[in-house]
Design a protein around this motif. Sequence first.
Motif, PDB file in Angstrom:
ATOM      1  N   ARG A 140       0.827  -1.202   0.000  1.00  0.00           N
ATOM      2  CA  ARG A 140       0.000   0.000   0.000  1.00  0.00           C
ATOM      3  C   ARG A 140       0.867   1.259   0.000  1.00  0.00           C
ATOM      4  NH1 ARG A 140      -4.881   3.173  -0.241  1.00  0.00           N
ATOM      5  NH2 ARG A 140      -4.227   5.075   0.804  1.00  0.00           N
ATOM      6  N   ARG A 141       1.934   1.274   0.799  1.00  0.00           N
ATOM      7  CA  ARG A 141       2.811   2.444   0.832  1.00  0.00           C
ATOM      8  C   ARG A 141       3.409   2.703  -0.552  1.00  0.00           C
ATOM      9  NH1 ARG A 141       7.851   4.140   0.914  1.00  0.00           N
ATOM     10  NH2 ARG A 141       8.707   2.043   0.612  1.00  0.00           N
ATOM     11  N   GLU A 144       1.043   4.355  -2.766  1.00  0.00           N
ATOM     12  CA  GLU A 144       0.966   5.780  -2.449  1.00  0.00           C
ATOM     13  C   GLU A 144       2.123   6.544  -3.090  1.00  0.00           C
ATOM     14  OE1 GLU A 144       0.897   5.864   1.798  1.00  0.00           O
ATOM     15  OE2 GLU A 144      -1.134   5.047   1.932  1.00  0.00           O
ATOM     16  N   ASN A 147       1.132   6.961  -6.612  1.00  0.00           N
ATOM     17  CA  ASN A 147       0.060   7.956  -6.705  1.00  0.00           C
ATOM     18  C   ASN A 147       0.626   9.370  -6.628  1.00  0.00           C
ATOM     19  OD1 ASN A 147      -3.004   8.420  -6.564  1.00  0.00           O
ATOM     20  ND2 ASN A 147      -2.284   9.567  -4.775  1.00  0.00           N
ATOM     21  N   ASP A 148       1.549   9.603  -5.706  1.00  0.00           N
ATOM     22  CA  ASP A 148       2.177  10.922  -5.584  1.00  0.00           C
ATOM     23  C   ASP A 148       2.976  11.265  -6.837  1.00  0.00           C
ATOM     24  OD1 ASP A 148       1.065  11.169  -3.075  1.00  0.00           O
ATOM     25  OD2 ASP A 148       2.919  10.662  -2.005  1.00  0.00           O
ATOM     26  N   ASN A 151       0.897  12.577  -9.710  1.00  0.00           N
ATOM     27  CA  ASN A 151       0.175  13.835  -9.524  1.00  0.00           C
ATOM     28  C   ASN A 151       0.650  14.854 -10.564  1.00  0.00           C
ATOM     29  OD1 ASN A 151      -1.506  15.774  -8.409  1.00  0.00           O
ATOM     30  ND2 ASN A 151      -0.035  16.357  -6.823  1.00  0.00           N
ATOM     31  N   VAL A 182      -6.778   0.474  -2.931  1.00  0.00           N
ATOM     32  CA  VAL A 182      -6.274   1.643  -3.656  1.00  0.00           C
ATOM     33  C   VAL A 182      -7.391   2.601  -4.060  1.00  0.00           C
ATOM     34  CG1 VAL A 182      -4.284   0.335  -4.543  1.00  0.00           C
ATOM     35  CG2 VAL A 182      -6.362   0.528  -5.938  1.00  0.00           C
ATOM     36  N   ASP A 184      -8.766   5.075  -2.788  1.00  0.00           N
ATOM     37  CA  ASP A 184      -8.583   6.485  -2.461  1.00  0.00           C
ATOM     38  C   ASP A 184      -7.312   7.070  -3.074  1.00  0.00           C
ATOM     39  OD1 ASP A 184      -6.974   4.872  -0.868  1.00  0.00           O
ATOM     40  OD2 ASP A 184      -7.060   6.229   0.858  1.00  0.00           O
ATOM     41  N   LEU A 185      -6.809   6.452  -4.115  1.00  0.00           N
ATOM     42  CA  LEU A 185      -5.599   6.939  -4.792  1.00  0.00           C
ATOM     43  C   LEU A 185      -5.974   7.345  -6.222  1.00  0.00           C
ATOM     44  CD1 LEU A 185      -3.030   4.245  -3.540  1.00  0.00           C
ATOM     45  CD2 LEU A 185      -3.534   6.497  -2.551  1.00  0.00           C
TER      46      LEU A 185
END
Length: 239
Positions: A140-141, A144, A147-148, A151, A182, A184-185
């Motif tokens: 999960r990390r 993230e 996902n970042d 952006n 995932v 919320d990503l």
Amino acid sequence: MSRPDIHLYTAATMNGYKPVIFLEEAGVPYDLTPIDFSKQEQKTPAFLSLNPNGKIPVIEDRAEGRAIFESGAILWHLAQKYGQFLPSDPAQQSEVMQWMLFQVGHVGPMMGQAMYFQHIAAPNGHTEPFSIRRYVNESRRLMEVMNDRLNGRDWIAADEYTIADMMLYPWARAYVWARVQVDDLPQLNAWFDRIDARPAVQKALTIPKANPQFWDATADASAFARENAARFAGDVKKD
């Protein structure tokens, strides 16, 4: 009729789909030998002569008279050979390589262990909640991090679709099989949508066979899960 330069040995796994994605996207002719893990074909002397580590995928480049193993090395070779999905600028090439190694060193191993402990160890009598939490949480990390990274950009590296995306996609997209949340990503999910929409990718995910259980939460995974657990039962350490 002449044979294509590229002969691919692969199986329907996250690593195994990577070179198929490249070859289908690039429109490169190739022929394929599917490797049957249940028959331990990846451990035969003939296969070990191509990859001493006994893992898929492997390609033989007939034009160059050599075999190449490890998915990252294969995609790098193909991208350079065919001049596709790898920018020519050295700084951008470095960026692509960094994200490829991010997949090789982090995403693949962590998600692979999340899958192993949930789908192979547990069904074979070794349920280890701590290990499952450890690898699911680290996976999960990493999602993230991706996902970042996404952006404000469409692709992972070099502001274009590259072999870095092809390396990361089969593993990250298999969050369903790894049971990593995932929803919320948004940037990551938008990236999934962009790659999901590519016809060559969807074709590649059926070669040598489709495993919709990896990607689709609505797919009936019960029979596949039993078969998968049985196939790799020998990998589970016995007390």
